[in-house]
Design a protein around this motif. Structure first.
Motif, PDB file in Angstrom:
ATOM      1  N   PRO A  46     -22.372  17.997 -35.936  1.00  0.00           N
ATOM      2  CA  PRO A  46     -22.673  16.563 -36.068  1.00  0.00           C
ATOM      3  C   PRO A  46     -23.720  16.068 -35.073  1.00  0.00           C
ATOM      4  O   PRO A  46     -24.558  15.228 -35.401  1.00  0.00           O
ATOM      5  N   ALA A  47     -23.667  16.577 -33.843  1.00  0.00           N
ATOM      6  CA  ALA A  47     -24.602  16.156 -32.792  1.00  0.00           C
ATOM      7  C   ALA A  47     -24.574  17.211 -31.699  1.00  0.00           C
ATOM      8  O   ALA A  47     -23.661  18.032 -31.622  1.00  0.00           O
ATOM      9  N   ARG A  48     -25.594  17.191 -30.862  1.00  0.00           N
ATOM     10  CA  ARG A  48     -25.654  18.131 -29.748  1.00  0.00           C
ATOM     11  C   ARG A  48     -26.375  17.456 -28.594  1.00  0.00           C
ATOM     12  O   ARG A  48     -27.420  16.817 -28.779  1.00  0.00           O
ATOM     13  N   GLU A  49     -25.839  17.606 -27.393  1.00  0.00           N
ATOM     14  CA  GLU A  49     -26.446  16.983 -26.219  1.00  0.00           C
ATOM     15  C   GLU A  49     -27.882  17.466 -26.040  1.00  0.00           C
ATOM     16  O   GLU A  49     -28.173  18.658 -26.151  1.00  0.00           O
ATOM     17  N   SER A  62     -31.793  14.899 -30.719  1.00  0.00           N
ATOM     18  CA  SER A  62     -31.778  13.527 -31.239  1.00  0.00           C
ATOM     19  C   SER A  62     -31.046  13.393 -32.575  1.00  0.00           C
ATOM     20  O   SER A  62     -30.971  12.304 -33.135  1.00  0.00           O
ATOM     21  N   TYR A  63     -30.498  14.487 -33.101  1.00  0.00           N
ATOM     22  CA  TYR A  63     -29.864  14.444 -34.419  1.00  0.00           C
ATOM     23  C   TYR A  63     -28.433  13.914 -34.330  1.00  0.00           C
ATOM     24  O   TYR A  63     -27.663  14.291 -33.447  1.00  0.00           O
ATOM     25  N   GLU A  64     -28.077  13.068 -35.283  1.00  0.00           N
ATOM     26  CA  GLU A  64     -26.705  12.629 -35.489  1.00  0.00           C
ATOM     27  C   GLU A  64     -26.429  12.699 -36.985  1.00  0.00           C
ATOM     28  O   GLU A  64     -27.005  11.948 -37.763  1.00  0.00           O
ATOM     29  N   HIS A  65     -25.589  13.654 -37.367  1.00  0.00           N
ATOM     30  CA  HIS A  65     -25.278  13.902 -38.771  1.00  0.00           C
ATOM     31  C   HIS A  65     -26.564  14.094 -39.595  1.00  0.00           C
ATOM     32  O   HIS A  65     -26.685  13.590 -40.709  1.00  0.00           O
ATOM     33  N   HIS A  84     -32.335  11.358 -37.402  1.00  0.00           N
ATOM     34  CA  HIS A  84     -33.003  11.252 -36.099  1.00  0.00           C
ATOM     35  C   HIS A  84     -33.858  10.001 -36.076  1.00  0.00           C
ATOM     36  O   HIS A  84     -34.103   9.374 -37.131  1.00  0.00           O
ATOM     37  N   ASP A 109     -35.152  11.940 -41.193  1.00  0.00           N
ATOM     38  CA  ASP A 109     -34.418  13.203 -41.335  1.00  0.00           C
ATOM     39  C   ASP A 109     -35.418  14.272 -41.728  1.00  0.00           C
ATOM     40  O   ASP A 109     -36.498  13.981 -42.239  1.00  0.00           O
TER      41      ASP A 109
END
Length: 273
Positions: free
Chosen positions: A53-56, A59-62, A65, A239
């Protein structure tokens, strides 16, 4: 007077396709990689257990971006859909053992925005528009219309799960014109110009991966479509599949064609065969 000579296209030896090809190993499947599971899988199979879903630090969330604008080479879907070789390839993929793992609905949704990215993320932000310098616009216009040839299919070493067509750029006296465009825009020439065609919804098992590897090998040298284009696109997206995005502006490639010699001297893009 005779007909104008057909354009020559850059050979594999000076492009990056061979070294960027998926390493298919006998007896092994194809696992969707982390980059794909972060940026693409949430868009094509949101319920898949492999979705990130996201990664530290990313910039992606599901799969979404912040808005970015890129310079891209447009591929008219109507021309592609009318090409006999493409229809043959499409039939082959629809009959593939993994056809049920191709997101056909997603391909249909994005068909009017088919493209190969030349210069990604030229501008970011909700209202951002890239500022092309007058010298850049003049240099692009001086190229004149460019011709490319689509071949494929292709699977790379990053974003495992995307299936592409390869773009072979016109070679003007040894000069890669798409690489010249990248240099004009202040970017390095990549030798890798890919049209995203399909997205997988799951891993491939060994038999499915072997089938795909064989398809890529059999189609490697087959032309699918030749295009002559007089403009590029500034394409915005939130996206990587451009499901939410569109054409911000056309960037003309018009005017008197510049000589290959001057391109090579200015951009350092001489191709030695």
């Amino acid at each position: 007077m005779g007909a104008p000579a057909a354009p020559a296209f850059c050979p594999d030896e000076v492009l990056a396709y061979r070294r960027s090809l998926t390493r298919f190993a006998p007896g092994e499947g194809l696992a969707l990689d982390e980059a794909y599971r972060l940026a693409h899988l949430p868009l094509v199979a949101p319920g898949h257990p492999g979705v990130i879903p996201a990664r530290e630090g990313r910039s992606y969330e599901h799969g979404r971006h912040p808005r970015v604008v890129s310079l891209v080479l447009p591929v008219p879907h109507a021309d592609l859909a009318a090409a006999p070789a493409y229809l043959e390839l499409d039939r082959a993929l629809r009959g593939a053992p993994f056809a049920g793992k191709i997101a056909w609905d997603v391909a249909a949704r994005r068909r009017e925005r088919l493209h190969a990215t030349l210069c990604g993320s030229l501008a970011t932000g909700p209202e951002a528009v890239p500022a092309l310098a007058p010298t850049q616009r003049a240099a692009l216009e001086a190229l004149g219309p460019i011709t490319v040839e689509l071949r494929g299919p292709f699977s790379g070493t990053v974003n495992l799960g995307r299936l592409y067509l390869r773009v072979y750029p016109e070679c003007r006296d040894g000069t890669d014109v798409l690489g010249a465009i990248q240099r004009i825009m202040g970017r390095p020439a990549t030798g890798l110009y890919l049209v995203g065609l399909h997205a997988l919804t799951d891993d491939l098992d060994p038999a499915e991966a072997a089938w795909l590897a064989d398809l890529i090998a059999r189609w490697w040298d087959r032309p699918i479509l030749r295009l002559t284009l007089d403009a590029l696109w500034l394409l915005w997206a939130t996206d990587d599949l451009v499901l939410d995005g569109g054409v911000l502006a056309r960037v003309p490639l018009t005017g008197e064609p510049v000589s290959a010699a001057s391109l090579s001297a200015r951009d350092g893009l001489r191709i030695d065969r």
